[in-house]
Each structure stands twice: as structure tokens, then as C-alpha cells.
Design a protein around this motif. Sequence first.
Motif, short mmCIF file in Angstrom:
data_model
loop_
_atom_site.label_atom_id
_atom_site.label_comp_id
_atom_site.label_asym_id
_atom_site.label_seq_id
_atom_site.Cartn_x
_atom_site.Cartn_y
_atom_site.Cartn_z
N ALA A 1 77.42 64.72 13.93
CA ALA A 1 78.05 63.59 13.25
C ALA A 1 79.36 63.95 12.55
O ALA A 1 80.35 63.21 12.69
N PRO A 2 79.45 65.07 11.80
CA PRO A 2 80.73 65.36 11.15
C PRO A 2 81.86 65.60 12.15
O PRO A 2 83.01 65.20 11.90
N VAL A 3 81.55 66.26 13.27
CA VAL A 3 82.58 66.51 14.27
C VAL A 3 83.03 65.19 14.91
O VAL A 3 84.23 64.94 15.12
N LEU A 4 82.03 64.36 15.22
CA LEU A 4 82.35 63.06 15.82
C LEU A 4 83.09 62.16 14.82
O LEU A 4 84.03 61.45 15.18
N GLU A 5 82.71 62.21 13.56
CA GLU A 5 83.40 61.44 12.52
C GLU A 5 84.84 61.90 12.36
O GLU A 5 85.76 61.09 12.18
N ASN A 6 85.05 63.21 12.46
CA ASN A 6 86.41 63.75 12.38
C ASN A 6 87.26 63.21 13.53
O ASN A 6 88.43 62.84 13.34
#
Length: 446
Positions: free
Chosen positions: A348-353
Motif C-alpha cells: 500500500a505505501p508503495v502504491l500510494e506513493n
Amino acid sequence: MRRLGLRGRLTVVVGLAAAVVLAALTAGFNLALRSSLHDDADKVLAARASAALATLEVAGGRVRSAEAPSRGVVDARIWVYSGSRAIEGPGGPNSLQHKVTLLARSASGYAEDPATDTRLYALPVLDHGQRAGSVVAGISLEPYERTASRALIGSLLFAGTVLLLIMLAVRWVVGGALRPVARMTAQAAASTERDVDHRFGAGEPHDELTRLAATFDLMLDRLAASLRHEQRLSAELSHELRTPLAAIAAESELALRREREPSEYRQALGMIAERARQLERTLETLIAAAQAESSMPRGTADARDVAERAAEACSPLAAERGVQVRVTGPRTALRLGVDRHIGERILAPVLENACRYADRAVELEAVANGSAIEFRISDDGPGVDPMDSERIFEPGERGSRVSAADPLGAGLGLPLARRLARAVDGDVECLDSDSGALFRVRMPFG
């Protein structure tokens, strides 16, 4: 006994065992010596009696000496009886004379007179197979008993000396053997809770104590690793929570500094809510990483399901930014070697970035690659400068191509994602790309 240390208890136990053995040996030696002296006295008596018997003659049933009695014979305590009448013999106390007379009448055997400490032996004088008299020989037992007494005293002194030497040797040997234990005890007592790198350092294990020290060192390694893990977790919590908390505090202070329109308050509250959600995600990711590093049992999850859930978690941000997120692959069902919520918190954090900095599209592709499952996340945004490919994984750092005015970028998502991925034997990397940014997330097979 309980108040004694191990060295004292071992010394006492070995001393008692040695004392029992030495006592048995001393008693056996003295008993054997007394028996030998007794036999020697009997042999001397038998020799004297036989020598005296050889000097006697029997005529007409009467015993007489072939030689005149000499002073040496008298002193030799030889009594000659013809029938029941003494014809030769030394004088002596009545008790001794009584014992001699009784022994002469019995014709043969041994007897003792305790009053004079004399041992007697009788031989019959035969005449054509008939007893004509007796020869009684006597010997003083005092020299033999004196020898036995001296031997007893000497053996007791010798046994005592040997016992003392044994106890001293045991104490020295045990002390030398336990000296490493005392040294380790002193080292352990001198160490503090901050001295996490202290080790006993007994060298290569070659005996019980060095193996014990090596085992303690391994245990201290595990404890130190656990303590460093706790310290790192505390440091990361304080470091990574500072930014969202500071943003919440700053936004609140700005909102309260002057009267604002309802729409402005709504915007400020929305910003605070977003920072609070970011704070919550940070806490959950740090706790998940700590649990993964503590060797807790890991579950499994479907790779496609994890990818779709991560995309769904980022859908509000994607909708706000007008970005389309597309999930592709894998062609066959693949199982991750982590729980679903762990995989989602990594992705999720990578995709959110990617959603935050993409222009229009983000693609999430899952493929199998050797012993791991790879998730490739690409976007059509400004991309990442190759010089920043590692710096962006440091807490609070962002890429040089990203606008510094971005109000939501705290620089925590990517570091937390990498930390959690590495905790489950995976990784998060930034790859070179001709257009946009490209990240690779690796997780183990389930």
C-alpha cells in the motif's frame, strides 16, 4: 553443607570418600600386620618347642634331658614335663605356671597368659606312641605388640598426611577448574543493562566450562539482538511519528490562530484527519514489522487478493488525483509466504506513493520470479532520479523531482514498506525506468 560453595562441597565430599578409603586401608593393613606377627610368634614357639624336644630322652617311661639345663634354656622359657611333673623350667608368676601346667596336661596346643603377656605352645613327648611327658615353650608378646602399636601409629599418621594432601590437591584442582566460573560471575556482576556487547570470551569450546561460556555468549547474542530490536523500534517510533504529529499540531495551531470560514475549518480538519490516518498506518506498519522480526509464525495469502486490496486501499487517493490504478497478473494462483494484512501494508505505501505522483495511470503487476513473488509498480509521473533511488528509503527523505510543496508527503511510506518487507525476507527497490517511476516489491513464496 548448604552454606558451603561448590568448591567447599566437592572438597568435603572427596575428603570424606578419601577418609573412608584410607580408614579401610589402614585397618586392613594393621589387621594383616597383627595376623602376620601372630603367625611369626607361633613359628618361633614351634621352633623352640621342637628344638627342646630334640634334646630329651625317654627311658622306662620317664623323660629326662640329655643335656644339663643351661641358663639360656631357662631364659628361653622352656618347660619340660615328665608325666604331669615339671622336671625343668624357668620360674614365673603363679598365673603363668598355672597356664603352663594346664597346657602340659593337654599335651599339645596354644595358650596365652594375659597377666604376663606370654604365649605358650606345647608338644607331647612320646615313647613308643605313648605320651610320656610334654615340652612347653613360651614367648613374650610385648615386642610384637610394640611393633604393631608403632605400625598403627605410623599408619594413622601416614593416612592423615595423605588425606590432608588429597584435600589440598582437590581444593587446588577444583579451584583451578572453577576459576573460569568465578571469572564469568565477576564479569556478569560488573556488566550493566547498557553493556549489550559484553561477552565472556572463553575461547574455542573444548571442555564443559568453555562450552558453557560459549552457550552463554550465544544467549547474550540473542538477548542483545532482542534489546537492539526494542531500542530500534523505540527510536523509529519516536522518529517516524514526529512528522505526522508535528503536522497535526501545526495544522491545529493555524486553525486556532484566527477566526476562519467553515470551509477553511473543514479543510484543516480534513488535513488533520489525513495526518491521523497516516499516523495510524505508520504505527500498524511498525508493529507488523516488529512482530515479523520476532520470529512469530507467518501465514499465507493469495498474491492477487493482496494486490487488489492494496489497490482498493489507495482508491480514495487515486480518485482524488484522477489516477487510474490497474492490477494485472498473475496468470496462475500464487501464494505469498506472509499474512494478507502484512502483504497489504507492504504494497500500500508503495502504491500510494505512485498514485500521489502519477499523472494519469498506475500499474500493479504480480509475477513469479524464482523463490519469490515480485510486484512491479509503475507510474507515468516525473519518476525518480537514479541518484535518489536509495535516499528515498530514508525516513523523511523525498526525491528531488518531487515538489517540496506537497502537503501530504512525509517521506515515511517507502522506508516503512522496505522495513516491513525485509522483516519477512523480502525487499522493496527502486528500479531504473525510462518513463515514470518503477518499484519492485519482493515477497517470499508461501
